[in-house]
Design an enzyme around this catalytic site. Sequence first.
Site, PDB file in Angstrom:
ATOM      1  CG  HIS A  87      16.076 -13.330  35.133  1.00  0.00           C
ATOM      2  ND1 HIS A  87      16.291 -13.425  36.493  1.00  0.00           N
ATOM      3  CD2 HIS A  87      15.232 -14.358  34.821  1.00  0.00           C
ATOM      4  CE1 HIS A  87      15.608 -14.456  36.977  1.00  0.00           C
ATOM      5  NE2 HIS A  87      14.957 -15.035  35.981  1.00  0.00           N
ATOM      6  CD  GLU A  88      13.414 -15.319  31.599  1.00  0.00           C
ATOM      7  OE1 GLU A  88      13.644 -16.529  31.397  1.00  0.00           O
ATOM      8  OE2 GLU A  88      12.773 -14.921  32.587  1.00  0.00           O
ATOM      9  CG  HIS A 133      16.528 -19.128  33.280  1.00  0.00           C
ATOM     10  ND1 HIS A 133      16.705 -19.811  34.462  1.00  0.00           N
ATOM     11  CD2 HIS A 133      15.600 -18.162  33.545  1.00  0.00           C
ATOM     12  CE1 HIS A 133      15.916 -19.287  35.400  1.00  0.00           C
ATOM     13  NE2 HIS A 133      15.241 -18.288  34.869  1.00  0.00           N
ATOM     14  CG  HIS A 178      21.514 -23.517  34.430  1.00  0.00           C
ATOM     15  ND1 HIS A 178      20.572 -23.481  35.438  1.00  0.00           N
ATOM     16  CD2 HIS A 178      22.381 -24.490  34.801  1.00  0.00           C
ATOM     17  CE1 HIS A 178      20.872 -24.377  36.354  1.00  0.00           C
ATOM     18  NE2 HIS A 178      21.968 -25.003  35.995  1.00  0.00           N
TER      19      HIS A 178
END
Length: 676
Positions: A464-465, A468, A471
């Site tokens: 999940h992290e 980011h 991104h």
Amino acid sequence: MKNPLLQRSTLQYQAPDFSIIKDEHFKPAFEYGLKIHDQEVEAIANNSAKPTFQNTVLALETAGVDLNRATGIFYNMTGSNTNPTLQAIEVEYAPILSGHNDKIYLNSKLYNRFKAIDLDKLKSEDKKLTQYYLQKFELAGANLSEADKEKMKSINKELASLSTLFGNKLLLARKNGAVLFDNVTDLDGLSAGEIEAAKQKAKEAGYENKYLIGLLNTTQQPLLVSLKNRATREKIYKASWYRAEKNDDGDTRETLERTAKLRLQKANLMGKKSFAEWKLQDQMAKTPEPAMDLLAKIAAPAVAKAKVEAKEIQDLIDSQNAGFKLEAWDWNFYSEQVRKAKYDLDESQIKPYFELITVLEKGVFFAAKQMYGITFKVRKDLPVYNPDVKVYEVFDEKGTSIAIYYLDFYTRDNKKGGAWMNSFVRQSHYLKQKPVIVNVYNFSKPVEGNPSLISFDDVRTMFHEFGHTLHGLFANQDYTSLSGTAVPRDFVEFPSQINEHAALDPVVLKNYAIHYQTKEPIPQTLIDKIKKAETFNKGYDVTEILAASTLDMAWHSVEKESDFKPTLIFEKEALEKYGLLVNEVPPRYHTPYFAHIWGGGYSAGYYAYTWSKTLDYNAYDWMQAHGGMTRENCERFKKYILSVGNSVDLNQAFKEFIGHDMQIEPYLKNAGLLTK
């Protein structure tokens, strides 16, 4: 002595030189940075030349370099590696920095220059940046009368101080909430490594031959899944739940109640009925109604599923003649047994396959290479702010270096709870900047010589992290204000949630799930069980998030100050009103330690996780229908989502990616909440 915060770092991509940055550098850097930024802003506002994109918008966008560098490093440190000196500076400068921000965005001369620019003559990102600033001025109150601007400045200063106060109180509450045990028998069910770590933690706190269990930031605590002693579970759970409401220095209630009232005053000053109405104007949801509607539509089936799960657990407890009613501190321990019975799967079976660095390098990094062609190289030469921090250089498929990436894995008493991604340097073509990114976690540090084994939930958190991080890595903007993760809250979690799916991709999973002792890959039978159990306990998982999201919206949807009540009463009544007061399923965050909304940037924004998850399930269904998380599909995702930052209309970008607007059905289906 030269101040390293006031000079462009000579390290690769301007990575901070932590070997020379000291606590005493921050205050002088802030003072100088504020002074220079003030001068730059005044020069733009008082420029006698006709306002243009270059002399107004771009001038403001590129001003404040020293201040941005200093504050960027400072707030990364106060989050992950703070100390009393930094905390004191944070308290002192919170109102000063807030006032500085107001001085810019409540400046009528400056605002009028922006309004005078003809948007129709601007192209693409230049136009978007100008619109971004115009909205920023308007949301700050640039249209207010001079008297109301003064009121706004006063409110903002106090809010900034309260946010810092909340964070410092909560850090203390978390530290003081650690639970001390005299006897190792109280910890029956924990592994030898976990017991040794608790003993070490007690020793560091000055207790010989005792055991100290620290708290994480959520209501539920990871060790409750393993602890056999019910009294121990209850003790840890209650330490977590009551941590910040003990009428001591760590009690946050007065701070958060004042914060909620001031936020309402701020919204009223801006002509809005509630803080949520003011806050959501620049989000994908636009107003509170669509956000609450989404939460409500998912809440009913989620609670219904949680009640079915609770009955299964109670039946198991009764079958063991345990003679008690299921409570929140029992849920994880017994749901694990239900999972074992239903799917022949338990956490202790799978944990040995998830060693931290193997998951990172052969899982997270391997998936990134499969999906986007990027590779990583360890950089031991770059200085770090804590010995536990690891650094990597990132390369694209052509072997061109594109970023520097830091990882800070382990929990510390001087680190905020949770996990997050942040940037030391944001990507910008105009400034010729490449990204410098950090991921911070709160995993338990193993005792020297022991492997760092994590749960599958932790594995998912890592993916999940890193979503980011992707991104940020693939940002392709001219300007930092629109770059990478600088997007609305209800969009920013979408790329990270999509990346979670890679954790269960068969090729990826086989590559990283390697037994730390036997070095054997995870057997297919175990993979099948993990996948089959994917929607297990989803009623609980979704309900605890919805409860927290609804609490956030309830606090920030109040329209009259007289409707606020003492924290604990307000929380109970809000959960009751929305059908989310389920005794066995507490909110993921209880109001007194809900750091996202009182000390972080998620006020009236925690719904964003559910909104983004709905985007994620829509996009994931599209990918599955088109061959899965293939390189081709991921490149398409990169083109429409990961690389655009906030430079385009994101609702439109999402629609272009999958061919339709967001729908709720994919969420209900993927979370196993659709009634047959």
